[in-house]
Design a protein around this motif. Structure first.
Motif, mmCIF file in Angstrom:
data_model
loop_
_atom_site.group_PDB
_atom_site.id
_atom_site.type_symbol
_atom_site.label_atom_id
_atom_site.label_comp_id
_atom_site.label_asym_id
_atom_site.label_seq_id
_atom_site.Cartn_x
_atom_site.Cartn_y
_atom_site.Cartn_z
ATOM 1 N N PRO A 108 0.831 -1.211 0.000
ATOM 2 C CA PRO A 108 0.000 0.000 0.000
ATOM 3 C C PRO A 108 0.864 1.260 0.000
ATOM 4 O O PRO A 108 2.022 1.225 0.439
ATOM 5 C CB PRO A 108 -0.797 -0.119 1.301
ATOM 6 N N PRO A 109 0.336 2.388 -0.471
ATOM 7 C CA PRO A 109 1.081 3.651 -0.402
ATOM 8 C C PRO A 109 1.487 3.952 1.033
ATOM 9 O O PRO A 109 0.725 3.675 1.968
ATOM 10 C CB PRO A 109 0.069 4.681 -0.924
ATOM 11 N N PRO A 110 2.672 4.504 1.246
ATOM 12 C CA PRO A 110 3.165 4.757 2.612
ATOM 13 C C PRO A 110 2.179 5.576 3.439
ATOM 14 O O PRO A 110 1.684 6.613 3.000
ATOM 15 C CB PRO A 110 4.465 5.550 2.367
ATOM 16 N N GLY A 111 1.894 5.067 4.642
ATOM 17 C CA GLY A 111 1.074 5.802 5.592
ATOM 18 C C GLY A 111 -0.423 5.689 5.403
ATOM 19 O O GLY A 111 -1.193 6.071 6.292
ATOM 20 N N LEU A 112 -0.878 5.137 4.255
ATOM 21 C CA LEU A 112 -2.310 5.113 3.982
ATOM 22 C C LEU A 112 -3.057 4.165 4.920
ATOM 23 O O LEU A 112 -4.153 4.488 5.407
ATOM 24 C CB LEU A 112 -2.557 4.721 2.523
ATOM 25 N N ALA A 113 -2.484 2.989 5.185
ATOM 26 C CA ALA A 113 -3.144 2.048 6.095
ATOM 27 C C ALA A 113 -3.235 2.618 7.508
ATOM 28 O O ALA A 113 -4.239 2.433 8.202
ATOM 29 C CB ALA A 113 -2.399 0.712 6.101
ATOM 30 N N LEU A 114 -2.189 3.329 7.938
ATOM 31 C CA LEU A 114 -2.230 3.947 9.271
ATOM 32 C C LEU A 114 -3.277 5.049 9.327
ATOM 33 O O LEU A 114 -3.986 5.201 10.335
ATOM 34 C CB LEU A 114 -0.852 4.509 9.625
ATOM 35 N N ASP A 115 -3.397 5.830 8.267
ATOM 36 C CA ASP A 115 -4.446 6.856 8.215
ATOM 37 C C ASP A 115 -5.823 6.220 8.320
ATOM 38 O O ASP A 115 -6.711 6.729 9.020
ATOM 39 C CB ASP A 115 -4.350 7.648 6.908
ATOM 40 N N ALA A 116 -6.003 5.094 7.602
ATOM 41 C CA ALA A 116 -7.284 4.394 7.651
ATOM 42 C C ALA A 116 -7.570 3.887 9.066
ATOM 43 O O ALA A 116 -8.703 3.952 9.545
ATOM 44 C CB ALA A 116 -7.285 3.240 6.647
ATOM 45 N N SER A 117 -6.535 3.380 9.740
ATOM 46 C CA SER A 117 -6.739 2.850 11.098
ATOM 47 C C SER A 117 -7.126 3.958 12.070
ATOM 48 O O SER A 117 -7.985 3.765 12.948
ATOM 49 C CB SER A 117 -5.470 2.141 11.580
ATOM 50 N N ARG A 118 -6.498 5.121 11.925
ATOM 51 C CA ARG A 118 -6.825 6.234 12.823
ATOM 52 C C ARG A 118 -8.252 6.734 12.607
ATOM 53 O O ARG A 118 -8.901 7.214 13.540
ATOM 54 C CB ARG A 118 -5.822 7.367 12.625
ATOM 55 N N SER A 119 -8.744 6.601 11.383
ATOM 56 C CA SER A 119 -10.097 7.082 11.094
ATOM 57 C C SER A 119 -11.173 6.280 11.813
ATOM 58 O O SER A 119 -12.303 6.746 11.957
ATOM 59 C CB SER A 119 -10.350 7.053 9.586
ATOM 60 N N VAL A 120 -10.838 5.076 12.271
ATOM 61 C CA VAL A 120 -11.816 4.249 12.988
ATOM 62 C C VAL A 120 -11.368 3.947 14.417
ATOM 63 O O VAL A 120 -11.970 3.113 15.097
ATOM 64 C CB VAL A 120 -12.090 2.930 12.230
ATOM 65 N N GLY A 121 -10.302 4.599 14.864
ATOM 66 C CA GLY A 121 -9.889 4.482 16.257
ATOM 67 C C GLY A 121 -9.080 3.260 16.613
ATOM 68 O O GLY A 121 -9.099 2.825 17.771
ATOM 69 N N LEU A 122 -8.346 2.698 15.645
ATOM 70 C CA LEU A 122 -7.464 1.568 15.936
ATOM 71 C C LEU A 122 -6.085 2.116 16.295
ATOM 72 O O LEU A 122 -5.373 2.630 15.428
ATOM 73 C CB LEU A 122 -7.354 0.639 14.725
#
Length: 491
Positions: free
Chosen positions: A365-379
């Motif tokens: 995945p593009p760098p940082g995108l999965a982490l951004d997605a996780s923060r959007s749902v509180g993981l």
């Protein structure tokens, strides 16, 4: 009277100066597609400027050591006529590290995947043993048979039996690493490919366009040519920044401008590229789906630079070097050239196609995108963050799923050019979808609604066993919402 000129009538013939104006003006559209048998082809190899696209240079990192040496020797036979556009040089020096890291990660992931499958095989064999021992215990046919079976088939004995297979598989992966012939930790100083390419080109490298020229070219690409599907590169519109989207066009502009500076008697450009997408090649529907470079590319070079253009794929180009310049290329080297070219085609298709459960494990995945997605749902737990940064196949699938589901459910705004993701963690319905799914009864009554009419992806079940318990509720909720959203969309 009306005269009709059939395209087939021009097969094998070149348009000449005595032909009618209509035929001359649109000669590139009427002449037969370039082929290895063209009478004028040899001139491009013996008296033409050779321009290698970035993908040709990056391919040098993909060959085995012996094939790489032969390819370099072949390229050096035309080194005095090689010219590198500034855009190619920029993409090459920036892309070499990611090419190396992708290869390294692929082999590392393969080793982890092998271990995962072998461990799963151990669990499956022990589960099969347990089926038998349960029946022995239940019906008492032989009171001590179960104990003997457990002593004969256990974790240690099964692993010992599989050790031979494990060694063979890992030896093959290690052999691939050794055949690569490059340092394990490569740098700019010890990178033999980078250094040899640099010496091969010498000073024959284009200068960087100034800011005003660069800005004008980018604006022409994204503002005029791409929306009107004028090749090359219009398929990249909307991918990343305007500078990245215009990469092919920036290369093209450098080639056309440089062609103007060539001596009038040898204005021939041989462009070698593995890019055969529709923004470089026309699919001729009336010719069985055959491809040819867009005729308007040849027209543009003639009109703007009074030069002739030829575009070839790597396999055709290296065959031409052997034919006209007598380079020594073995059949196994041609096989490698084809293998690497096919792998690049697959990578391109993967970039342009949805990410699915079948290819997610092999795509980063593009760098940082999965982490951004996780923060959007509180993981936010450390264990989940570690999974989001891991290259293990199951975790890669998780990363892509989280990227897709958060965009699908509106938890975050997807960026321009973001990959489309088609991965589901759960499904509603009384019949399991195609693939590997388990009934929702794997979850407790309080953990999943519609347990008797839902299916859970096997990768998701395995994933939850690896992630912190505190994040399970959020992940199950996302999976359930996605299943409901998909059901509403298709039923």
């Amino acid at each position: 009277m009306i005269f009709v000129v059939d395209d087939n009538e021009l097969q094998g013939e070149q348009v000449g100066p005595n032909d009618p104006l209509l035929i001359q003006r649109f000669r590139s559209w009427l002449e037969p597609p370039p082929s290895a048998e063209d009478a004028t082809r040899e001139r491009f190899f013996t008296n033409g400027l050779v321009v290698l696209d970035t993908n040709i240079l990056l391919s040098l990192y993909e060959y085995t050591e012996s094939a790489r040496e032969e390819v370099f020797t072949a390229l050096e036979s035309v080194s005095e006529r090689l010219w590198m556009p500034h855009q190619v040089g920029l993409e090459f020096v920036r892309g070499r590290r990611s090419t190396l890291e992708s290869r390294k990660a692929a082999l590392t992931d393969a080793a982890k995947d092998v271990n995962q499958h072998l461990m799963q095989a151990v669990k499956s064999i022990l589960a099969a043993r347990n089926v038998v021992t349960k029946q022995l215990s239940k019906y008492g046919a032989a009171l001590n048979a179960g104990e003997e079976l457990n002593a004969h088939i256990n974790d240690s004995t099964v692993k010992a039996l599989l050790q031979e297979y494990s060694a063979v598989l890992k030896d093959q992966l290690n052999a691939l690493k050794s055949q690569h012939g490059l340092p394990a930790e490569i740098t700019e100083v010890n990178d033999p490919v980078l250094l040899r390419v640099a010496h091969m080109y010498g000073n024959r490298i284009g200068t960087q366009p100034d800011d005003a020229v660069l800005r004008a070219r980018i604006e022409e690409a994204v503002g005029f040519r791409f929306p009107n599907e004028i090749p090359p590169g219009y398929g990249d519109l909307g991918k990343g920044t305007p500078v990245k989207a215009a990469g092919d066009f920036l290369l093209w502009e450098e080639v056309v401008e440089h062609a103007k500076s060539l001596p009038a008697d040898c204005r021939r450009i041989l462009l070698v590229s593995n890019d055969t997408k529709e923004d470089w090649y026309e699919i001729r529907k009336g010719s069985g789906g055959s491809q040819r470079p867009w005729p308007m590319l040849f027209e543009e070079v003639r009109a703007r630079a009074d030069a002739e253009l030829r575009i070839e794929t790597p396999s055709l180009f290296y065959a031409g070097i052997k034919q006209f310049l007598h380079a020594d290329l073995k059949a196994t080297t041609y096989e490698e050239i084809e293998r690497v070219s096919s792998a690049q085609d697959l990578l391109t298709e993967e970039k342009d196609s949805p990410v699915t459960v079948h290819n997610a494990a092999h795509l980063t995945p593009p760098p940082g995108l999965a982490l951004d997605a996780s923060r959007s749902v509180g993981l936010t737990t450390a264990g989940t963050r570690s999974a989001l940064e891991s290259a293990v196949p199951t975790f890669r699938t998780f990363q892509w799923w989280l990227i897709g589901v958060t965009a699908q459910l509106g938890r975050r705004e997807p960026s321009a050019g973001e990959h489309k993701v088609d991965i589901a963690a759960a499904s509603r319905g009384h019949k399991a979808p195609p693939g590997s799914w388990e009934p929702a009864t794997v979850f407790g009554p309080g953990d999943w609604v519609y347990r008797d009419s839902s299916w859970i992806a096997s990768w998701f079940v395995r994933l939850l066993k690896e992630l912190p318990q505190s994040d399970h509720a959020v992940l199950r909720s996302l999976a359930a919402q996605q299943a409901e959203a998909n059901r509403s969309a298709f039923e």
